[in-house]
Enzyme design. Structure first.
Site, mmCIF file in Angstrom:
data_model
loop_
_atom_site.group_PDB
_atom_site.id
_atom_site.type_symbol
_atom_site.label_atom_id
_atom_site.label_comp_id
_atom_site.label_asym_id
_atom_site.label_seq_id
_atom_site.Cartn_x
_atom_site.Cartn_y
_atom_site.Cartn_z
ATOM 1 N N GLN A 258 -6.581 -16.512 3.935
ATOM 2 C CA GLN A 258 -6.668 -16.581 5.400
ATOM 3 C C GLN A 258 -7.776 -15.670 5.933
ATOM 4 O O GLN A 258 -8.438 -15.999 6.920
ATOM 5 C CB GLN A 258 -5.319 -16.196 6.027
ATOM 6 C CG GLN A 258 -4.192 -17.153 5.690
ATOM 7 C CD GLN A 258 -4.512 -18.585 6.095
ATOM 8 O OE1 GLN A 258 -4.967 -18.837 7.205
ATOM 9 N NE2 GLN A 258 -4.296 -19.517 5.177
ATOM 10 N N THR B 35 -12.667 0.857 16.715
ATOM 11 C CA THR B 35 -12.674 2.006 17.616
ATOM 12 C C THR B 35 -12.414 3.252 16.768
ATOM 13 O O THR B 35 -12.181 3.149 15.558
ATOM 14 C CB THR B 35 -11.599 1.866 18.721
ATOM 15 O OG1 THR B 35 -10.334 1.651 18.086
ATOM 16 C CG2 THR B 35 -11.902 0.699 19.642
ATOM 17 N N HIS C 50 -8.726 -6.474 8.418
ATOM 18 C CA HIS C 50 -7.667 -5.647 7.831
ATOM 19 C C HIS C 50 -6.556 -6.553 7.305
ATOM 20 O O HIS C 50 -6.160 -7.511 7.991
ATOM 21 C CB HIS C 50 -7.111 -4.684 8.881
ATOM 22 C CG HIS C 50 -6.062 -3.778 8.326
ATOM 23 N ND1 HIS C 50 -6.365 -2.681 7.536
ATOM 24 C CD2 HIS C 50 -4.717 -3.823 8.399
ATOM 25 C CE1 HIS C 50 -5.246 -2.096 7.159
ATOM 26 N NE2 HIS C 50 -4.234 -2.768 7.675
HETATM 27 C C1 GAR Z 1 -9.778 -7.239 2.002
HETATM 28 O O1 GAR Z 1 -8.456 -7.632 1.782
HETATM 29 C C2 GAR Z 1 -9.889 -6.510 3.328
HETATM 30 O O2 GAR Z 1 -9.048 -7.008 4.317
HETATM 31 C C3 GAR Z 1 -9.468 -5.119 2.921
HETATM 32 O O3 GAR Z 1 -10.072 -4.901 1.683
HETATM 33 C C4 GAR Z 1 -10.194 -6.152 1.015
HETATM 34 C C5 GAR Z 1 -11.620 -6.310 0.595
HETATM 35 O O4 GAR Z 1 -11.789 -7.449 -0.184
HETATM 36 N N1 GAR Z 1 -9.879 -4.156 3.885
HETATM 37 C C6 GAR Z 1 -9.179 -3.064 4.155
HETATM 38 O O5 GAR Z 1 -8.157 -2.760 3.585
HETATM 39 C C7 GAR Z 1 -9.780 -2.179 5.220
HETATM 40 N N2 GAR Z 1 -8.775 -1.354 5.810
HETATM 41 P P1 GAR Z 1 -13.207 -8.103 -0.351
HETATM 42 O O6 GAR Z 1 -14.147 -6.974 -0.820
HETATM 43 O O7 GAR Z 1 -13.018 -9.133 -1.409
HETATM 44 O O8 GAR Z 1 -13.622 -8.653 0.976
#
Ligand code: GAR
Length: 206
Positions: A175, A143, A111
């Site tokens: 990160q 969860t 997240h």
């Molecule tokens: C990432 O920043 C991830 O942390 C976020 O979506 C993005 C996906 O990027 N996830 C959430 O917001 C879930 N609540 P990616 O497809 O390039 O990994």
């Protein structure tokens, strides 16, 4: 045998790619066995295939009012691929409590905030609006409550005076790509009993 990991995505899949790259290392204690997207047009599906990883779309649009039916297909695909761990990597569809229970203790999520701050969407814009000086990302076990669950890893970044949502988001994303593979590695190393618990996962589908 290394535990097999299923990665659930909805879009570009950069965190998925970070996991695949880490798992390509012979010393890494997990194998990415399958990538599933709930969107057929997810760029991450092509990226996974370019890495030689099985990837398939199970479009949620075909299951608009049948969330459980969609998850049955996902569950069966994961079990069919021998997965005992699920990593949510930008998977943007809410999961039912039943699915979460089925994978309890075996499903990780990343997240883009320092939970418990800023659960939900638009985390970077909300961090900027709140005027926080430190922001970041969290890997946690999933969860039933959204963006909650035991925290496995976090990384913090500074919020700088001229930051835009995009600039701050990119700083956090860098990160994310570091801590997700690291958190999965530590999670697996702390749970030496994975292989023998596959049977417990198979039974609900039998
Ligand atoms: C990432 O920043 C991830 O942390 C976020 O979506 C993005 C996906 O990027 N996830 C959430 O917001 C879930 N609540 P990616 O497809 O390039 O990994």
């Amino acid at each position: 045998m290394k535990p097999r990991v299923g990665v659930l995505i909805s879009g570009r899949g950069s965190n998925m790619q970070a996991l695949i790259r880490a798992a390509a290392n012979a010393d890494y204690p997990a194998e990415v066995a399958l990538v599933i997207s709930n969107r057929a047009d997810a760029v991450g599906l092509d990226i996974a295939r370019q890495h030689g990883i099985a990837a398939r779309a199970i479009p949620s649009r075909n299951f608009r009012t049948d969330r459980a039916g969609h998850e049955v297909q996902i569950h069966e695909a994961l079990i069919g691929a021998g997965c005992t761990i699920v990593c949510l990597a930008g998977y943007m569809r809410l999961l039912t409590p039943e699915f979460v229970t089925l994978w309890a203790g075996r499903m990780l999520n990343i997240h883009p905030s320092l939970l418990p701050a800023f659960p939900g969407l638009d985390t970077h814009a909300r961090a900027l609006a709140a005027g926080v000086k430190i922001h970041g990302c969290t890997v946690h076990l999933v969860t039933a409550a959204m963006d909650e669950g035991p925290i496995l890893a976090q990384a913090a970044v500074p919020v700088l005076p001229d930051d835009t949502e995009t600039v701050l988001g990119d700083r956090v994303l860098t990160q994310e790509h570091i801590i997700y593979p690291m958190a999965l590695l530590h999670y697996i190393d702390s749970k030496p009993t994975h292989p023998e618990s596959v049977a417990a996962l198979l039974s609900p589908c039998a």
